[in-house]
Design a protein around this motif. Structure first.
Motif, PDB file in Angstrom:
ATOM      1  N   ASN A  29       0.879 -12.581   0.931  1.00 53.19           N
ATOM      2  CA  ASN A  29       1.508 -13.718   0.433  1.00 53.19           C
ATOM      3  C   ASN A  29       1.070 -14.566  -0.538  1.00 53.19           C
ATOM      4  O   ASN A  29       1.595 -15.181  -1.515  1.00 53.19           O
ATOM      5  CB  ASN A  29       2.180 -14.482   1.700  1.00 53.19           C
ATOM      6  N   GLN A  30      -0.175 -15.011  -0.441  1.00 54.25           N
ATOM      7  CA  GLN A  30      -1.120 -15.752  -1.272  1.00 54.25           C
ATOM      8  C   GLN A  30      -1.327 -15.161  -2.572  1.00 54.25           C
ATOM      9  O   GLN A  30      -1.114 -15.789  -3.521  1.00 54.25           O
ATOM     10  CB  GLN A  30      -2.308 -16.083  -0.696  1.00 54.25           C
ATOM     11  N   LEU A  31      -1.335 -13.826  -2.834  1.00 51.47           N
ATOM     12  CA  LEU A  31      -1.565 -13.251  -3.708  1.00 51.47           C
ATOM     13  C   LEU A  31      -0.152 -13.003  -4.434  1.00 51.47           C
ATOM     14  O   LEU A  31      -0.233 -13.359  -5.860  1.00 51.47           O
ATOM     15  CB  LEU A  31      -1.875 -11.502  -3.539  1.00 51.47           C
ATOM     16  N   ILE A  32       0.874 -12.737  -4.025  1.00 49.84           N
ATOM     17  CA  ILE A  32       2.180 -13.000  -4.632  1.00 49.84           C
ATOM     18  C   ILE A  32       2.727 -14.321  -5.110  1.00 49.84           C
ATOM     19  O   ILE A  32       3.186 -14.343  -6.229  1.00 49.84           O
ATOM     20  CB  ILE A  32       3.241 -12.407  -3.638  1.00 49.84           C
ATOM     21  N   SER A  33       2.017 -15.293  -4.308  1.00 49.60           N
ATOM     22  CA  SER A  33       2.412 -16.664  -5.223  1.00 49.60           C
ATOM     23  C   SER A  33       1.442 -16.447  -6.056  1.00 49.60           C
ATOM     24  O   SER A  33       1.817 -17.385  -7.180  1.00 49.60           O
ATOM     25  CB  SER A  33       1.684 -17.573  -3.947  1.00 49.60           C
ATOM     26  N   ALA A  34       0.352 -16.209  -6.223  1.00 53.95           N
ATOM     27  CA  ALA A  34      -0.468 -16.193  -7.513  1.00 53.95           C
ATOM     28  C   ALA A  34       0.177 -15.513  -8.717  1.00 53.95           C
ATOM     29  O   ALA A  34       0.416 -16.314  -9.762  1.00 53.95           O
ATOM     30  CB  ALA A  34      -1.886 -15.838  -7.630  1.00 53.95           C
ATOM     31  N   GLU A  35       0.589 -14.369  -8.495  1.00 54.76           N
ATOM     32  CA  GLU A  35       1.531 -13.775  -9.521  1.00 54.76           C
ATOM     33  C   GLU A  35       2.654 -14.757  -9.959  1.00 54.76           C
ATOM     34  O   GLU A  35       3.033 -14.544 -11.097  1.00 54.76           O
ATOM     35  CB  GLU A  35       1.994 -12.173  -8.873  1.00 54.76           C
ATOM     36  N   TYR A  36       3.455 -15.356  -8.696  1.00 56.38           N
ATOM     37  CA  TYR A  36       4.657 -15.891  -9.030  1.00 56.38           C
ATOM     38  C   TYR A  36       4.146 -16.987  -9.846  1.00 56.38           C
ATOM     39  O   TYR A  36       4.903 -17.559 -10.908  1.00 56.38           O
ATOM     40  CB  TYR A  36       5.271 -16.335  -7.871  1.00 56.38           C
ATOM     41  N   PRO A  87       6.675  -8.755  -9.139  1.00 52.54           N
ATOM     42  CA  PRO A  87       5.706  -7.448  -8.503  1.00 52.54           C
ATOM     43  C   PRO A  87       6.732  -6.641  -7.452  1.00 52.54           C
ATOM     44  O   PRO A  87       7.583  -7.319  -6.897  1.00 52.54           O
ATOM     45  CB  PRO A  87       4.753  -8.168  -7.758  1.00 52.54           C
ATOM     46  N   ILE A  88       6.572  -5.503  -7.309  1.00 54.58           N
ATOM     47  CA  ILE A  88       7.353  -4.657  -6.438  1.00 54.58           C
ATOM     48  C   ILE A  88       6.553  -4.064  -5.441  1.00 54.58           C
ATOM     49  O   ILE A  88       6.768  -3.635  -4.417  1.00 54.58           O
ATOM     50  CB  ILE A  88       8.211  -3.426  -6.967  1.00 54.58           C
ATOM     51  N   TYR A  89       5.118  -4.056  -5.704  1.00 61.03           N
ATOM     52  CA  TYR A  89       4.073  -3.250  -4.914  1.00 61.03           C
ATOM     53  C   TYR A  89       2.985  -3.979  -4.935  1.00 61.03           C
ATOM     54  O   TYR A  89       2.422  -4.412  -5.986  1.00 61.03           O
ATOM     55  CB  TYR A  89       3.902  -1.766  -5.259  1.00 61.03           C
ATOM     56  N   GLU A  97     -10.369 -10.837  -0.690  1.00 58.44           N
ATOM     57  CA  GLU A  97     -10.998 -11.184  -2.002  1.00 58.44           C
ATOM     58  C   GLU A  97     -10.684 -10.224  -3.099  1.00 58.44           C
ATOM     59  O   GLU A  97     -11.176 -10.361  -4.202  1.00 58.44           O
ATOM     60  CB  GLU A  97     -12.524 -11.443  -2.058  1.00 58.44           C
ATOM     61  N   TRP A  98      -9.818  -9.300  -2.807  1.00 64.55           N
ATOM     62  CA  TRP A  98      -9.516  -8.092  -3.773  1.00 64.55           C
ATOM     63  C   TRP A  98      -7.971  -7.994  -3.346  1.00 64.55           C
ATOM     64  O   TRP A  98      -7.593  -7.599  -2.355  1.00 64.55           O
ATOM     65  CB  TRP A  98     -10.379  -7.112  -3.573  1.00 64.55           C
ATOM     66  N   GLY A  99      -7.201  -7.794  -4.494  1.00 62.66           N
ATOM     67  CA  GLY A  99      -5.909  -7.085  -4.287  1.00 62.66           C
ATOM     68  C   GLY A  99      -5.572  -6.822  -5.601  1.00 62.66           C
ATOM     69  O   GLY A  99      -5.884  -6.912  -6.435  1.00 62.66           O
ATOM     70  N   PHE A 100      -4.089  -6.072  -5.315  1.00 65.27           N
ATOM     71  CA  PHE A 100      -3.662  -5.726  -6.610  1.00 65.27           C
ATOM     72  C   PHE A 100      -1.945  -5.754  -6.568  1.00 65.27           C
ATOM     73  O   PHE A 100      -1.295  -6.094  -5.396  1.00 65.27           O
ATOM     74  CB  PHE A 100      -3.844  -4.415  -6.927  1.00 65.27           C
ATOM     75  N   THR A 101      -1.273  -6.088  -7.798  1.00 68.24           N
ATOM     76  CA  THR A 101       0.088  -6.111  -7.755  1.00 68.24           C
ATOM     77  C   THR A 101       0.561  -5.050  -9.135  1.00 68.24           C
ATOM     78  O   THR A 101      -0.243  -5.095 -10.043  1.00 68.24           O
ATOM     79  CB  THR A 101       0.600  -7.653  -8.055  1.00 68.24           C
ATOM     80  N   THR A 102       1.759  -4.685  -8.931  1.00 70.83           N
ATOM     81  CA  THR A 102       2.283  -4.024  -9.968  1.00 70.83           C
ATOM     82  C   THR A 102       4.004  -4.074  -9.796  1.00 70.83           C
ATOM     83  O   THR A 102       4.390  -4.194  -8.760  1.00 70.83           O
ATOM     84  CB  THR A 102       1.858  -2.442  -9.830  1.00 70.83           C
ATOM     85  N   GLY A 103       4.427  -3.874 -10.937  1.00 70.45           N
ATOM     86  CA  GLY A 103       5.829  -3.853 -10.908  1.00 70.45           C
ATOM     87  C   GLY A 103       6.507  -3.942 -12.431  1.00 70.45           C
ATOM     88  O   GLY A 103       5.948  -3.606 -13.282  1.00 70.45           O
ATOM     89  N   ILE A 148      13.426  -0.686  -7.906  1.00 72.35           N
ATOM     90  CA  ILE A 148      12.532  -0.165  -7.073  1.00 72.35           C
ATOM     91  C   ILE A 148      12.432  -0.977  -5.672  1.00 72.35           C
ATOM     92  O   ILE A 148      12.181  -2.160  -5.979  1.00 72.35           O
ATOM     93  CB  ILE A 148      11.191   0.517  -7.449  1.00 72.35           C
ATOM     94  N   SER A 149      12.529  -0.620  -4.642  1.00 72.77           N
ATOM     95  CA  SER A 149      12.467  -1.495  -3.318  1.00 72.77           C
ATOM     96  C   SER A 149      11.018  -2.087  -3.471  1.00 72.77           C
ATOM     97  O   SER A 149       9.904  -1.351  -4.016  1.00 72.77           O
ATOM     98  CB  SER A 149      12.772  -0.619  -2.151  1.00 72.77           C
ATOM     99  N   VAL A 150      10.889  -3.213  -2.669  1.00 74.49           N
ATOM    100  CA  VAL A 150       9.670  -4.195  -2.625  1.00 74.49           C
ATOM    101  C   VAL A 150       8.954  -3.627  -1.444  1.00 74.49           C
ATOM    102  O   VAL A 150       9.353  -3.368  -0.553  1.00 74.49           O
ATOM    103  CB  VAL A 150      10.095  -5.599  -2.595  1.00 74.49           C
ATOM    104  N   ASP A 151       7.629  -3.632  -1.772  1.00 73.61           N
ATOM    105  CA  ASP A 151       6.633  -3.169  -0.813  1.00 73.61           C
ATOM    106  C   ASP A 151       5.340  -3.989  -1.002  1.00 73.61           C
ATOM    107  O   ASP A 151       4.502  -3.680  -1.718  1.00 73.61           O
ATOM    108  CB  ASP A 151       6.267  -1.611  -0.916  1.00 73.61           C
TER     109      ASP A 151
END
Length: 287
Positions: A29-36, A87-89, A97-103, A148-151
């Motif tokens: 959720n913190q990573l998605i918040s950064a992307e948002y 982001p959808i995935y 300390e490491w993650g990825f987003t794509t969409g 595409i469905s979110v994951d």
């Protein structure tokens, strides 16, 4: 001077401890918040400001060649007037300390047609514990994307073996490099076998000019139908501190009949329960 160093060490210790104690179920959720927040800032203040805010001296943008963000942005790049993405995935490592987003992503210059594609961003936390972009790339597909469905996936737990040896960390990266090399070797011999052995069942592949294809069986059927053959040459790799997620990048060639497209590739690797490494995101974008 010693006091300053001591204070800095304390801050780093507190920051790392806070990351380690993060509830695993909340990590993504913190990573998605950064992307948002990146996308909101791009809308309000412009893409240049957003990129500057969420990058650091180590950030690499594919433009399409891999370029340090400091070199890319100081040359006042011709950025789109409007860029929107979602982001959808996404997935975060146990070490948080490491993650990825794509969409899906769209962009447009005023007076020009809208363009479509998929983005992939590898994120890392900085010394203050803030998420910063490490690598960011776009694969253009020239047509509206389908839904595409979110994951979004957080780790089931944050238990992992900690390693403080640089030699050991280098050995772990070498494993990813050798695995990527083996994938490239088998791709050259037989794409179908390579996909079967090295892609996860739920893998997604991004081929320039096409919408993303998701799931191994659909990927195999799609590439066979489109008469697409892929070759790659490994380059650099990166791996999460906790060890179960990794990243590789390099050069690739996509052949479709008589058409040859020179590309860059980036891949997200995930360690499986049987200790095998497999690709969950395989992105190609034209040079």
């Amino acid at each position: 001077m010693l006091r300053i160093i001591w204070i800095a060490c304390c801050i780093a210790f507190i920051s790392n401890k806070a990351i380690a104690q993060q509830d695993p179920s909340e990590q993504v959720n913190q990573l998605i918040s950064a992307e948002y927040n990146l996308s909101v800032l791009a809308t309000k203040k412009g893409l240049l400001t957003a990129y500057q805010t969420f990058s650091d001296e180590n950030t690499i943008f594919y433009t399409p060649a891999p370029t340090k963000v400091t070199d890319y942005l100081k040359n006042k790049p011709n950025l789109p007037d409007v860029m929107q993405w979602k982001p959808i995935y996404a997935k975060v490592a146990k070490s948080d300390e490491w993650g990825f987003t794509t969409g899906a992503i769209t962009w447009q210059k005023v007076g020009s047609p809208k363009k479509y594609g998929e983005y992939l961003c590898l994120w890392k936390r900085d010394r203050k514990g803030e998420w910063r972009m490490a690598y960011r790339a776009i694969s253009e597909h020239f047509e509206p994307y389908r839904k595409i469905s979110v994951d979004f996936e957080s780790p089931a737990n944050n238990k992992y073996r900690k390693s403080r040896s640089r030699a050991r960390l280098k050995q772990r990266e070498d494993i990813i490099l050798s695995t990527d090399q083996l994938y490239a070797t088998i791709l050259k011999a037989d794409n179908k076998t390579a996909f079967k052995e090295f892609l996860t069942d739920g893998a997604r592949i991004y081929i320039p000019g096409y919408n993303p294809v998701i799931k191994l069986d659909k990927i195999q059927a799609f590439l066979e139908k489109q008469d697409i053959n892929i070759e790659s040459v490994e380059g650099k790799v990166d791996r999460a501190y906790s060890g179960e997620l990794a990243f590789s990048q390099g050069d690739a060639i996509i052949r479709q009949g008589n058409k040859v497209t020179k590309c860059y590739y980036i891949r997200i690797w995930e360690l499986q329960e049987n200790a095998m490494w497999k690709v969950s995101v395989d992105m190609y974008f034209a040079k």
